[in-house]
Design an enzyme around this catalytic site. Structure first.
Site, short mmCIF file in Angstrom:
data_model
loop_
_atom_site.label_atom_id
_atom_site.label_comp_id
_atom_site.label_asym_id
_atom_site.label_seq_id
_atom_site.Cartn_x
_atom_site.Cartn_y
_atom_site.Cartn_z
N GLN A 41 0.84 -1.16 -0.05
CA GLN A 41 -0.06 -0.11 -0.19
C GLN A 41 0.90 1.37 -0.10
OE1 GLN A 41 -2.56 0.25 3.51
NE2 GLN A 41 -0.93 -0.79 4.91
N ASP B 148 -7.93 1.04 -4.17
CA ASP B 148 -8.86 1.00 -3.03
C ASP B 148 -9.39 2.40 -3.27
OD1 ASP B 148 -10.36 1.40 -0.96
OD2 ASP B 148 -9.07 0.79 0.55
N GLU C 123 -11.35 -2.12 -4.85
CA GLU C 123 -11.78 -2.34 -3.55
C GLU C 123 -12.70 -1.16 -3.00
OE1 GLU C 123 -9.95 -2.54 1.08
OE2 GLU C 123 -8.78 -2.66 -0.48
N ASP D 299 -15.08 -4.05 1.35
CA ASP D 299 -14.22 -3.64 2.64
C ASP D 299 -15.30 -3.06 3.45
OD1 ASP D 299 -12.87 -2.16 4.58
OD2 ASP D 299 -11.56 -1.16 3.40
N GLN E 82 -12.24 -8.44 2.26
CA GLN E 82 -11.15 -8.25 3.11
C GLN E 82 -11.50 -8.64 4.49
OE1 GLN E 82 -8.33 -4.77 5.17
NE2 GLN E 82 -9.91 -4.23 3.60
N LYS F 151 -10.60 -7.89 7.64
CA LYS F 151 -9.95 -6.76 8.55
C LYS F 151 -9.58 -7.29 9.88
CE LYS F 151 -13.37 -3.94 7.38
NZ LYS F 151 -14.24 -2.85 7.07
N THR G 48 -4.95 -2.91 8.92
CA THR G 48 -5.00 -1.43 8.82
C THR G 48 -3.47 -1.10 9.03
OG1 THR G 48 -5.00 0.68 10.10
CG2 THR G 48 -5.28 -1.35 11.58
N CYS G 49 -2.98 0.19 8.31
CA CYS G 49 -1.68 0.38 8.35
C CYS G 49 -1.26 0.91 9.70
CB CYS G 49 -1.50 1.75 7.56
SG CYS G 49 -2.49 3.09 7.80
#
Length: 313
Positions: free
Chosen positions: A66, A130, A167, A201, A223, A225, A254-255
Site C-alpha cells: 500500500q 482502493d 476495493e 471492505d 477483506q 480486517k 490497517t496501516c
C-alpha cells in the site's frame, strides 16, 4: 488444541456484560499463539494450522503493498521489488479519481507502463486499487447500468495486461444496502464480460459479515480486517470460509498496526493460504513489506529444515 481453547476463552470473556474490545482479544490471542508455539517448539503457523485444520502454504502468500498518497513513487518502489499485488493508491476522495473518473484511468495507464519498464523479467502483478466508495459517489445507483459497467471496462483496459481488482467501489451506507449494491455491481460486470474483480471492505467487519458477503456472492474478494475480528483464530476462520467458493480472502487490517501484529498476521496468512496479505504497518511500503515478507520466509525455512531433519532420521 490448547491455543484454540485458550483463544475461545478470551472470546467468551465479558466485562460489564459486554464482550472484551476486539483490540484486546486481538492482542491477547497473539500472545497466546506465541506462547503455544514456544511450548511446542514449532512455528505459529503450525499451531494455527492445527487449530484450524488446514495444511499451511508452502510458498509465501502474495503480499499487497500500500502506497498511501505517494501513489506514484510508492508504486515504483513496489515495481522494482516485484510486489505481487499493488499499489492500493488511497483514492479516498472523489477528487483523486477525477470529476469523471479520468484521473484513476490515467493512473492505471501510467502504472502499467511503469510496470513494463521497472518490473523484473516475467513480472505479472495483480493491480489492486482502493477507491473508498468514490465510484459510487460519481455514478450513483443502480450499479449494473451501462454507464457504470462501461467505466469499469475502461479501467480494465487501462490496467491491461494485468488483472484488476477494485476495493470499495461503493459505500451504500448500511450492511443490507452494501450487500445489494455490491451484488448488483458484480452481476452487472459479469453479464457484460468485464474482467474486474470487486473487493468488499466497508460494512464487512466481523466474521459473520464475511460469511454473509460470501454467501450472497456479493464480492470477488473479501477483506478480512484482522483487528475488527478479535482473536487471530477468528481471522483464520473467516479466511477459511472462502475455501471452496468463488470468493477469495484478502487478509488485511490497517496501516495503524504494530510489527508484532503484522508478524502474527503473516502466520495467519500462511496457515490459511490466503489469496493475499497486506503489507503493514505503515504506508511507507518498505517497512511493512519487509516485516511480513521476512516473517513468512523465515517460517517457511523452518518448515523446510524440519522436513529435512525428519527425512534424515
Amino acid at each position: 488444541a490448547a491455543f484454540a481453547d485458550n483463544a475461545a476463552v478470551v472470546e467468551s470473556l465479558r466485562s460489564d456484560g459486554e464482550q472484551l474490545h476486539t483490540a484486546v482479544r486481538y492482542g491477547v490471542s497473539q500472545a497466546l499463539l506465541a506462547a503455544a508455539a514456544a511450548a511446542r517448539e514449532t512455528t505459529r503457523t503450525r499451531v494455527l494450522a492445527d487449530a484450524l485444520g488446514t495444511d499451511p502454504a508452502s510458498e509465501p502468500v502474495p503480499v499487497f503493498g500500500q502506497s498511501g498518497d505517494d501513489r506514484r513513487q510508492g508504486a515504483e518502489k513496489m515495481l522494482l521489488k516485484g510486489v505481487p499485488v499493488l499499489p492500493h493508491g488511497l483514492f479516498n476522495d472523489a477528487r483523486k479519481i477525477g470529476r469523471d473518473g479520468g484521473r484513476l484511468v490515467e493512473y492505471l495507464s501510467w502504472l502499467t507502463e511503469r510496470a513494463a519498464e521497472l518490473g523484473p523479467d516475467g513480472y505479472d502483478p495483480r493491480v489492486h486499487v482502493d477507491v473508498y466508495g468514490t465510484i459510487g459517489e460519481l455514478f450513483g445507483p443502480p450499479y449494473d447500468r451501462s454507464e457504470v459497467v462501461d467505466y469499469f471496462r475502461e479501467l480494465a483496459r487501462a490496467a491491461a495486461p494485468y488483472p484488476l481488482q477494485v476495493e470499495g467501489p461503493v459505500d451504500a451506507g448500511s450492511h443490507e444496502a452494501q450487500l445489494d449494491a455490491m451484488a448488483e455491481l458484480r452481476d452487472g460486470l459479469r453479464e457484460a464480460g468485464v474482467a474486474v474483480d470487486i473487493v468488499v471492505d466497508e460494512w464487512c467487519d466481523t466474521r459473520a459479515d464475511v460469511e454473509r458477503f460470501v454467501d450472497a456472492g456479493a464480492a470477488d474478494v473479501v477483506q478480512v480486517k484482522t483487528p475488527d475480528l478479535g482473536s487471530v483464530a477468528e481471522s483464520g476462520r473467516a479466511v477459511r470460509y472462502c475455501a471452496g467458493t468463488d470468493v477469495r480472502a484478502y487478509l488485511g487490517g490497517t496501516c495503524n498496526e504494530t510489527t508484532v501484529s503484522a508478524r502474527a498476521c503473516a502466520h495467519v496468512g500462511l496457515a490459511t493460504d490466503a489469496a493475499q496479505l497486506l503489507a503493514k504497518p505503515g504506508m511507507g511500503f518498505d517497512e511493512g513489506y519487509a516485516v511480513v515478507t521476512n516473517e513468512m520466509r523465515a517460517t517457511l525455512a523452518r518448515h523446510d529444515n524440519s522436513a529435512k531433519q525428519r527425512q534424515n532420521v
